[in-house]
Design a protein around this motif. Sequence first.
Motif, PDB file in Angstrom:
ATOM      1  N   CYS A 195      21.965  40.661  28.058  1.00 15.10           N
ATOM      2  CA  CYS A 195      21.211  41.602  28.892  1.00 15.10           C
ATOM      3  C   CYS A 195      19.722  41.294  28.824  1.00 15.10           C
ATOM      4  O   CYS A 195      19.003  41.328  29.839  1.00 15.10           O
ATOM      5  CB  CYS A 195      21.501  43.027  28.457  1.00 15.10           C
ATOM      6  SG  CYS A 195      20.648  44.293  29.426  1.00 15.10           S
ATOM      7  N   SER A 222      27.634  38.634  35.134  1.00 16.84           N
ATOM      8  CA  SER A 222      28.600  39.724  35.315  1.00 16.84           C
ATOM      9  C   SER A 222      30.023  39.236  35.127  1.00 16.84           C
ATOM     10  O   SER A 222      30.857  39.907  34.515  1.00 16.84           O
ATOM     11  CB  SER A 222      28.426  40.314  36.719  1.00 16.84           C
ATOM     12  OG  SER A 222      29.406  41.294  36.970  1.00 16.84           O
ATOM     13  N   ARG A 223      30.288  38.037  35.677  1.00 13.01           N
ATOM     14  CA  ARG A 223      31.663  37.522  35.565  1.00 13.01           C
ATOM     15  C   ARG A 223      31.998  37.186  34.105  1.00 13.01           C
ATOM     16  O   ARG A 223      33.126  37.391  33.656  1.00 13.01           O
ATOM     17  CB  ARG A 223      31.794  36.280  36.442  1.00 13.01           C
ATOM     18  CG  ARG A 223      33.234  35.877  36.693  1.00 13.01           C
ATOM     19  CD  ARG A 223      34.007  37.002  37.324  1.00 13.01           C
ATOM     20  NE  ARG A 223      35.370  36.605  37.696  1.00 13.01           N
ATOM     21  CZ  ARG A 223      36.359  37.445  37.914  1.00 13.01           C
ATOM     22  NH1 ARG A 223      36.134  38.754  37.775  1.00 13.01           N
ATOM     23  NH2 ARG A 223      37.559  37.034  38.275  1.00 13.01           N
ATOM     24  N   GLN A 281      32.878  40.377  32.426  1.00 12.04           N
ATOM     25  CA  GLN A 281      34.205  40.824  32.827  1.00 12.04           C
ATOM     26  C   GLN A 281      35.299  40.076  32.070  1.00 12.04           C
ATOM     27  O   GLN A 281      36.336  40.650  31.740  1.00 12.04           O
ATOM     28  CB  GLN A 281      34.363  40.633  34.342  1.00 12.04           C
ATOM     29  CG  GLN A 281      33.474  41.531  35.180  1.00 12.04           C
ATOM     30  CD  GLN A 281      33.552  41.214  36.655  1.00 12.04           C
ATOM     31  OE1 GLN A 281      34.528  40.607  37.125  1.00 12.04           O
ATOM     32  NE2 GLN A 281      32.529  41.603  37.412  1.00 12.04           N
ATOM     33  N   ILE A 299      24.153  45.074  36.436  1.00 10.40           N
ATOM     34  CA  ILE A 299      23.977  43.817  37.178  1.00 10.40           C
ATOM     35  C   ILE A 299      24.259  44.037  38.662  1.00 10.40           C
ATOM     36  O   ILE A 299      23.518  43.552  39.548  1.00 10.40           O
ATOM     37  CB  ILE A 299      24.901  42.738  36.596  1.00 10.40           C
ATOM     38  CG1 ILE A 299      24.444  42.366  35.169  1.00 10.40           C
ATOM     39  CG2 ILE A 299      24.924  41.506  37.487  1.00 10.40           C
ATOM     40  CD1 ILE A 299      25.355  41.388  34.474  1.00 10.40           C
ATOM     41  N   SER A 300      25.320  44.763  38.974  1.00 11.62           N
ATOM     42  CA  SER A 300      25.618  45.058  40.382  1.00 11.62           C
ATOM     43  C   SER A 300      24.475  45.838  41.003  1.00 11.62           C
ATOM     44  O   SER A 300      24.055  45.583  42.148  1.00 11.62           O
ATOM     45  CB  SER A 300      26.927  45.843  40.489  1.00 11.62           C
ATOM     46  OG  SER A 300      28.002  45.090  39.970  1.00 11.62           O
ATOM     47  N   HIS A 351      26.869  47.472  31.443  1.00 12.74           N
ATOM     48  CA  HIS A 351      26.090  46.261  31.708  1.00 12.74           C
ATOM     49  C   HIS A 351      26.485  45.643  33.050  1.00 12.74           C
ATOM     50  O   HIS A 351      25.617  45.226  33.851  1.00 12.74           O
ATOM     51  CB  HIS A 351      26.306  45.265  30.570  1.00 12.74           C
ATOM     52  CG  HIS A 351      25.374  44.101  30.623  1.00 12.74           C
ATOM     53  ND1 HIS A 351      25.477  43.031  29.751  1.00 12.74           N
ATOM     54  CD2 HIS A 351      24.331  43.794  31.452  1.00 12.74           C
ATOM     55  CE1 HIS A 351      24.527  42.146  30.029  1.00 12.74           C
ATOM     56  NE2 HIS A 351      23.825  42.593  31.066  1.00 12.74           N
ATOM     57  N   ILE A 352      27.761  45.577  33.320  1.00  8.56           N
ATOM     58  CA  ILE A 352      28.232  45.025  34.598  1.00  8.56           C
ATOM     59  C   ILE A 352      27.716  45.861  35.750  1.00  8.56           C
ATOM     60  O   ILE A 352      27.281  45.344  36.810  1.00  8.56           O
ATOM     61  CB  ILE A 352      29.774  44.945  34.602  1.00  8.56           C
ATOM     62  CG1 ILE A 352      30.253  43.929  33.557  1.00  8.56           C
ATOM     63  CG2 ILE A 352      30.291  44.570  35.988  1.00  8.56           C
ATOM     64  CD1 ILE A 352      31.745  43.951  33.325  1.00  8.56           C
TER      65      ILE A 352
END
Length: 977
Positions: A785, A811-812, A815, A857-858, A853-854
């Motif tokens: 991050c 992000s990926r 995930q 990012i989005s 966190h994801i």
Amino acid sequence: MASSHSSSPVPQGSSSDVFFKKEVDPTKHIRPVQSLPDVCPKEPTGDSNSLCVAPSLVTDQHRWTIYHSKVNLPAALNDPRLAKRESDFFTKTWGLDFVDTEVIPSFYLPQISKEHFTIYQQEISQREKIHERCKNICPPKDTFDRTLLHTHDKSRTDLEQVPKIFMKPDFALDDSLTFNSVLPWSHFNTAGGKGNRDAASSKLLQEKLSHYLDIVEVNIAHQISLRSEAFFHAMTSQHELQDYLKKTSQAVKMLRDKIAQIDKVMCEGSLHVLRLALTRNNCVKVYNKLKLMATVHQTQPTVQVLLSTSEFVGALDLIATTQEVLQQELQGIHSFRHLGSQLCELEKLIDKMMIAEFSTYSHSDLNRPLEDDCQILEEERLVSLVFGLLKQRKLNFLEIYSKEMIITAKNIIKQCVINKVSQIEEIDTEAVVKLADQMRMLNFPQWFDLLKEIFSKFTVFLQRIKATLNIIHSVVLSVLDKNQRTRELEDISQQKNTAKDNSLDTEVAYLIHEGMFISDAFSESELTPIAIDTASQRNASPNSEPCSSDSVSEPECTTDSSSSKEQTSSSATPGGVDIMVNEDMKLTDLELGKLANNIQELLYSASDICHDRAVKFLMSRAKDGFLEKLNSTEFITLSRLMETFILDTEQICGRKSMSLLGALQSQANKFVNRFHEERKTKLSLLLDNERWKQADVPAEFQDLVDSISDGKIALPEKKSGATEERKPAEVLIVEGQQYAVVGTVLLLIRIILEYCQCVDNIPSVTTDMLTRLSDLLKYFNSRSCQLVLGAGALQVVGLKTITTKNLALSSRCLQLIVHYIPVIRAHFEARLQPKQYSMLRHFDHITKDYHDHIAEISAKLVAIMDGLFDKLLSKYEVKAPVPSACFRNICKQMAKMHEAIFDLLPEEQTQMLFLRINASYKLHLKKQLSHLNVINDGGPQNGLVTADVAFYTGNLQALKGLKDLDLNMAEIWEQKR
């Protein structure tokens, strides 16, 4: 009697009633002299200045006085040699030549006249008249013989005249109080009046006493007369009695003659036979006693022979039996007076010998080569020693065995190290003198082989100790079992004795009827079974001698000593050795039970000793940080070896020792800390060098992911050749989904599997590994991050800018980690205790943090486009040409965004992202149209805006994967109110 007259009296005069007092001390007051109240009343004595010379103990102590008189009063009054009773007996001498002379009146006695009784007569005269009148009015009403009653009353009345003092059973004139009561000196010591007055008083006293004597004699004569008939009858029947006695004497003589003849004919022979039988029994007893003495005499040589063959139990039994025989059967034998003390000293010597022998046995048993297959060394010798020690209550022999175990455990490690060091040529034993330093020069494989050998020898060592302690435990249990069975037999015997006592009276009656001697019958009935038992015991004892069958029978050869009552029972140890349990072992059940527990505790202690020595060996090697420098494989191998040894010792001893386990846990904690720090440092370096570009996926990582999908959470073994020929893939395929990742994430997955595999290899560090893994995942999340969202990579790596592609790739990667968190959670949950499940909440927190966190990012991607829309649409003007330059720029930026993220994110996520971007676009367009006052009224401006929006919509839906996207552009217009 004269003790109170210590000085001469001094007469004192008064007016009419003079009291004569004797001077006790010139300086003290004068006590009045007691007088005879009812015989010689006081009266005036005339001249008060006249003196009387009275007896004095001071002046007259050497001449005879009346105080020397020792003739009792009845003897004086009844002297048969006198012709008549004298008028006065208070004279100097007595005898036939006594001359009656006039007695000079005493100066101490007053002259009594009738005038002294005048007042008394006046007082009593009235009462006398009333008394006489009552006698006349109330005559007696008795109906029995008046004469007899009158005689009885008269006798009783006469006896009542005699003072009670003469009737006392302890009457004695030598008592001063009694003498003063009968003959008061006050009557003879009065001053003045030496004439007829004193003579009359003395004569009056004499007559009164004579009168008392006459009354007593008359009553005695009366009683004799009443019994005269019986007296004369006894005298006349005396001759008849003598005739009767003479006839009786003759009859007794004849009877005695007849009894003597009967005794000679019928009894003398039978009694002689009985005497001979008794003599024979006595001779047999003497013979047996002599044989017993001869046997006892051989005790010491026999004990020496037994000790020479280490037969301690037999020697102790022989000593105990001999001492009991000496105390009971041979007590008082002068020749054996020192044998008891000699046997006691010999018994003490045997105690010391047994302890020394047990110590020697322990040393030999524990220090023999461990390669020997024999588990127990000289089992019979051990059983004999243990029985002897129990018999003598030497219960501290386990301490000797414990000390020997400690020494042997040290020697085992020392010998193993010496053997191992001597096999390695690289170690110069002359340069490195200390054995510990030599041991530290071993590399891990060499040291591991040494530790393995030590554990192997410790296992054999504990098995031998267990086998030896099992033998000792079986001996203790056999003694305990014997005690319980002995008590049961005693209870049964007591019940039988009670029943026997109930039938005793019947047997006694039968024996008396048959004419036997009861004592002989009892001795025979008791002697036979005891004698048989004694014979069997003596034959079984080491110093027994066969009885002579030519003189006496087998039962008669023995004695009834209590030593013959010793009972033994045979039992067998697990090794098959028959043992004899002696009743003399007076150990209580509590002591035996405590000893059995101590044996089990000693086995536990043996395990603890081996573990403690192993811990010291381990710590000695760990001084230079050797164990902390081990890699994962080496430490796991070491951990498995130690766990195997712990399980083996627990199986042997029945209890898990904690010292080695604690040392293993301590080293495991250190290993976990180092393991985690190494992985965390490695991850930090990877993140600091990561440029956040998509990396190719080597085939080994794809295989790693596939193995996780198959349920195998472990690092796969390297395959030969085939893996190297396979080309890397662009994306990582996980359960059918493609993940575009950076190289750091691929290594992170491998690190995560290393944590999981470490938990499988070292279960004791599961909780620590869970905490460390949670920390590692949190660190990756926070650091990524900082580098991407926080743009830290611009300074760390030197990136020019953080692109949307960098954000989508980050992000990926997040995930992908979130996808594996449930798998990791399940792996740890299967290895945790139920009470430790609360630690799994760390994974829930990590999952939430990753999702946040994801989402950030989005939101960052949407914010990038939102800023672009705000910048471009703020300059939008509704005019030709169509499409406008603003909308062409917007479509161009949307195409770049799609191109950057479409290959990284799944189609669903791309659609969701562009929906959020489109919503932001509609919001800014609506705001700008409102600012320009363009409404949906079908006018020219409305047509231009509609044409631009159609151009935007067509371009957006023409992008790959966004064809079916519902843009709903009608929302850009203000709703009419």
